[in-house]
Each structure stands twice: as structure tokens, then as C-alpha cells.
Scaffold this active site. Structure first.
Site, PDB file in Angstrom:
ATOM      1  N   SER A 188      -9.826   3.021  -1.123  1.00  0.00           N
ATOM      2  CA  SER A 188     -10.590   2.066  -1.986  1.00  0.00           C
ATOM      3  C   SER A 188     -11.924   2.822  -2.354  1.00  0.00           C
ATOM      4  CB  SER A 188     -10.993   0.796  -1.363  1.00  0.00           C
ATOM      5  OG  SER A 188     -12.208   0.196  -2.207  1.00  0.00           O
ATOM      6  N   HIS A 203      -7.184   3.282  -5.398  1.00  0.00           N
ATOM      7  CA  HIS A 203      -7.752   1.856  -5.399  1.00  0.00           C
ATOM      8  C   HIS A 203      -8.882   1.650  -5.980  1.00  0.00           C
ATOM      9  CE1 HIS A 203      -6.662  -2.280  -4.116  1.00  0.00           C
ATOM     10  NE2 HIS A 203      -7.879  -2.462  -3.846  1.00  0.00           N
ATOM     11  N   ASP A 234     -11.586  -1.488  -7.267  1.00  0.00           N
ATOM     12  CA  ASP A 234     -11.984  -2.748  -6.960  1.00  0.00           C
ATOM     13  C   ASP A 234     -12.733  -3.205  -8.261  1.00  0.00           C
ATOM     14  OD1 ASP A 234     -10.592  -3.664  -4.555  1.00  0.00           O
ATOM     15  OD2 ASP A 234     -11.732  -1.879  -3.775  1.00  0.00           O
ATOM     16  N   MET A 257     -14.775  -6.447  -9.815  1.00  0.00           N
ATOM     17  CA  MET A 257     -15.254  -7.722  -9.400  1.00  0.00           C
ATOM     18  C   MET A 257     -16.161  -8.155 -10.774  1.00  0.00           C
ATOM     19  SD  MET A 257     -16.031  -7.283  -5.380  1.00  0.00           S
ATOM     20  CE  MET A 257     -14.901  -5.925  -4.590  1.00  0.00           C
ATOM     21  N   HIS A 292      -7.141  -3.223  -9.086  1.00  0.00           N
ATOM     22  CA  HIS A 292      -7.202  -4.511  -8.236  1.00  0.00           C
ATOM     23  C   HIS A 292      -8.452  -5.540  -9.027  1.00  0.00           C
ATOM     24  CE1 HIS A 292      -8.315  -6.899  -4.363  1.00  0.00           C
ATOM     25  NE2 HIS A 292      -7.726  -7.786  -5.150  1.00  0.00           N
ATOM     26  N   MET A 319     -10.359  -8.667  -9.466  1.00  0.00           N
ATOM     27  CA  MET A 319     -11.010  -9.690  -8.792  1.00  0.00           C
ATOM     28  C   MET A 319     -11.945 -10.511  -9.850  1.00  0.00           C
ATOM     29  SD  MET A 319     -11.528  -8.085  -5.066  1.00  0.00           S
ATOM     30  CE  MET A 319     -11.217  -6.283  -5.854  1.00  0.00           C
ATOM     31  N   MET A 322      -4.132  -9.724   0.678  1.00  0.00           N
ATOM     32  CA  MET A 322      -5.643  -9.570   1.091  1.00  0.00           C
ATOM     33  C   MET A 322      -5.504  -9.602   2.904  1.00  0.00           C
ATOM     34  SD  MET A 322      -7.045  -8.426  -1.484  1.00  0.00           S
ATOM     35  CE  MET A 322      -8.668  -8.243  -0.635  1.00  0.00           C
ATOM     36  N   GLY A 376     -14.057  -9.285  -2.278  1.00  0.00           N
ATOM     37  CA  GLY A 376     -15.457  -9.306  -2.562  1.00  0.00           C
ATOM     38  C   GLY A 376     -16.263  -8.076  -1.892  1.00  0.00           C
ATOM     39  N   PHE A 377     -15.918  -7.638  -0.617  1.00  0.00           N
ATOM     40  CA  PHE A 377     -16.675  -6.396  -0.257  1.00  0.00           C
ATOM     41  C   PHE A 377     -15.715  -5.604   0.758  1.00  0.00           C
ATOM     42  CE2 PHE A 377     -19.054 -10.328  -0.696  1.00  0.00           C
ATOM     43  CZ  PHE A 377     -20.083  -9.992  -1.367  1.00  0.00           C
ATOM     44  N   ASP A 430      -4.689  -5.020   1.673  1.00  0.00           N
ATOM     45  CA  ASP A 430      -6.008  -4.478   1.508  1.00  0.00           C
ATOM     46  C   ASP A 430      -7.027  -5.302   2.360  1.00  0.00           C
ATOM     47  OD1 ASP A 430      -8.428  -3.932   0.353  1.00  0.00           O
ATOM     48  OD2 ASP A 430      -7.884  -4.728  -1.669  1.00  0.00           O
ATOM     49  N   GLY A 456      -9.778  -3.967   5.947  1.00  0.00           N
ATOM     50  CA  GLY A 456     -10.030  -4.017   7.271  1.00  0.00           C
ATOM     51  C   GLY A 456      -8.852  -2.965   7.969  1.00  0.00           C
TER      52      GLY A 456
HETATM   53  C1  DX5 Z   1     -12.316  -6.106  -1.056  1.00  0.00           C
HETATM   54  C2  DX5 Z   1     -11.460  -4.875  -1.711  1.00  0.00           C
HETATM   55  C3  DX5 Z   1     -10.922  -4.101  -0.702  1.00  0.00           C
HETATM   56  C4  DX5 Z   1     -12.232  -3.128  -0.026  1.00  0.00           C
HETATM   57  C5  DX5 Z   1     -11.515  -2.657   1.295  1.00  0.00           C
HETATM   58  O1  DX5 Z   1     -12.472  -7.116  -1.831  1.00  0.00           O
HETATM   59  O2  DX5 Z   1     -10.328  -5.648  -2.552  1.00  0.00           O
HETATM   60  O3  DX5 Z   1     -10.145  -2.941  -1.598  1.00  0.00           O
HETATM   61  O4  DX5 Z   1     -12.671  -1.985  -0.842  1.00  0.00           O
HETATM   62  O5  DX5 Z   1     -12.439  -2.119   1.855  1.00  0.00           O
HETATM   63  P1  DX5 Z   1     -12.181  -1.960   3.523  1.00  0.00           P
HETATM   64  O6  DX5 Z   1     -11.132  -1.127   3.950  1.00  0.00           O
HETATM   65  O7  DX5 Z   1     -13.632  -1.287   4.009  1.00  0.00           O
HETATM   66  O8  DX5 Z   1     -11.881  -3.115   4.038  1.00  0.00           O
HETATM   67 ZN    ZN Z   2      -8.936  -4.106  -3.294  1.00  0.00          ZN
END
Ligand code: DX5
Ligand code: ZN
Length: 215
Positions: free
Chosen positions: A6, A31, A33, A35, A64, A66, A135, A140-141, A173, A175
Site C-alpha cells: 500500500s 495498492h 487507497d 478515501m 481500493h 473507500m 479488511m 481509514g488509516f 488488507d 496489519g
Molecule cells: C486502510 C488501508 C490499507 C492500509 C494498510 O484503510 O486500506 O491499505 O494502507 O496499511 P498497513 O499495512 O500499515 O495496515
Molecule cells: Zn487498502
């Protein structure tokens, strides 16, 4: 295991460099993200920046979404010819229609499920999908803690996929690291997204990606 780093954890001051590094470092997908500050409490990037990412990338983009207005964002990103676009099932009244639209634009359609959403919610969409994204954090983060119940959801999703469309991939996706990659592999996961693990690895992004693929 396919690996989709990501770019949310990249250095946005050196975005082209950091995208090129994961591509030459052996990633399978990039990837991205997106948002909107409404569906999730964070705001990231739009088509101008993603165009720069696409230029720097030698691997397909995995977008992705969101966001609240999925169809509008699909139109925005379609000209960049991403490999995949995924949208959240929790935010879409007409998922079947949107899947057909994404496919008609020459993009592989995928659906994302939040940590509380059971895989059965999309059972009758699986035959039309190329990938389901589970997920393992609240969207979000980056840098959040892995939610282990995703493993049980992956096992249940795999059963549905084997029944409905064995070609469909399972992506996880949030952690993801070398601490949980074996469990994810055993649960039938095909693709992992990893942001902070890949970009924060002390031996560099290529070694981080390799460590996830060695599973
Ligand atoms: C969260 C994102 C993820 C995020 C993953 O909303 O969709 O793609 O960037 O980041 P890590 O791998 O640090 O959890
Ligand atoms: Zn993502």
C-alpha cells in the site's frame, strides 16, 4: 502469495521513487487507497496523483475505493486502466450493476468487506467477481493492529468461492506482516496488502516483499 504494497505508507514527497522501488522489488500489484473523508474519516488522493503513480508503476494498480459515491469514482479512475477496482459492499445499493460497469470498462471488479461484514453478504456476487478484499483493520488509516477474526472470515469465504467461482482471489488488507502471513496463507488467502510493514522494513522494501512471498 501475491503481495500488494500500500502506497499509503510511502513518502509522498518521493512518491514516484517509492512506487518504482516496490515494482522493482518484486511486488505483484500496487495498492492505492482512495478515501473521501465521508465513508472513512480520512482523505487521501485523487486522479491527478494516481496518474503519477500509474506512470511510475510497472505493475497493475489495485485501487481500493473507500468512498460514498462509488460509481463517480470508478469513472474518475477508469481512464488510468487499473488492474482492479474494489468498492465497499457496505456503501453500495446496487453492487451487481457496479460490478458489470467496472468489467465493461476493462477493469477487474472486486468487492471489499469491512471487519464486521460476513462473507455470506456477497455469496451471490462471487460468480461475477475477480477478487474479494477482506479488511483486517477498520478502513481509514495505515499502521493499525491486525484483527484476527479475518482468518475465520477467509476460511468461510474460501468455501463460498470454491462453490461459486474458484478463480476468484481472496485479498486481505490491514496489519499484515511476517507475524501473521503464515496464518493468512493457511486460511486460503491469495493476496496480501501491506503498507507500514513494507515501507517500514529495516532491510528495505524488496526484502519485506520477499519475506511475505516466502510463506
Ligand atoms: C486502510 C488501508 C490499507 C492500509 C494498510 O484503510 O486500506 O491499505 O494502507 O496499511 P498497513 O499495512 O500499515 O495496515
Ligand atoms: Zn487498502
Amino acid at each position: 502469495m501475491l503481495v500488494a504494497p500500500s502506497i499509503l505508507s510511502a513518502d509522498f514527497g518521493h512518491l514516484a521513487r517509492d512506487v518504482a522501488a516496490i515494482c522493482s522489488g518484486g511486488c505483484d500489484l500496487v495498492h492505492v487507497d482512495v478515501m473521501d473523508g465521508h465513508f472513512v474519516p480520512n482523505l487521501t488522493i485523487g486522479p491527478v496523483v494516481v496518474e503519477a503513480v500509474a506512470k511510475a508503476a510497472t505493475k497493475p494498480l489495485d485501487i481500493h475505493l473507500m468512498v460514498e459515491n462509488n460509481s463517480f469514482f470508478v469513472d474518475l479512475f477508469a481512464p488510468l486502466k487499473p488492474g482492479y477496482i474494489s468498492f465497499h459492499i457496505e456503501e453500495e445499493k446496487h453492487p451487481h450493476r457496479l460490478i458489470q460497469k467496472i468489467r465493461s470498462l476493462g477493469i477487474r471488479p472486486a468487492i471489499t468487506l469491512n471487519p464486521h461484514t460476513p462473507p455470506e453478504a456477497i455469496e451471490f456476487l462471487i460468480e461475477d467477481l475477480e477478487m474479494v478484499l477482506l479488511m483486517s483493520v477498520n478502513p481509514g488509516f495505515g499502521g493499525q493492529k491486525f484483527i484476527p477474526s479475518v482468518l475465520e472470515r477467509a476460511v468461510r469465504l474460501k468455501d463460498l468461492i470454491l462453490k461459486r467461482n474458484p478463480e476468484c482471489l481472496i485479498e486481505v488488507d490491514g496489519g499484515v506482516s511476517d507475524k501473521n502471513i503464515h496464518m493468512l496463507h493457511n486460511a486460503g488467502v491469495d493476496v496480501v496488502v501491506a503498507g507500514s510493514y513494507v515501507y517500514g522494513h529495516s532491510d528495505g522494501v524488496a526484502e519485506a516483499i520477499a519475506s511475505l512471498k516466502r510463506v
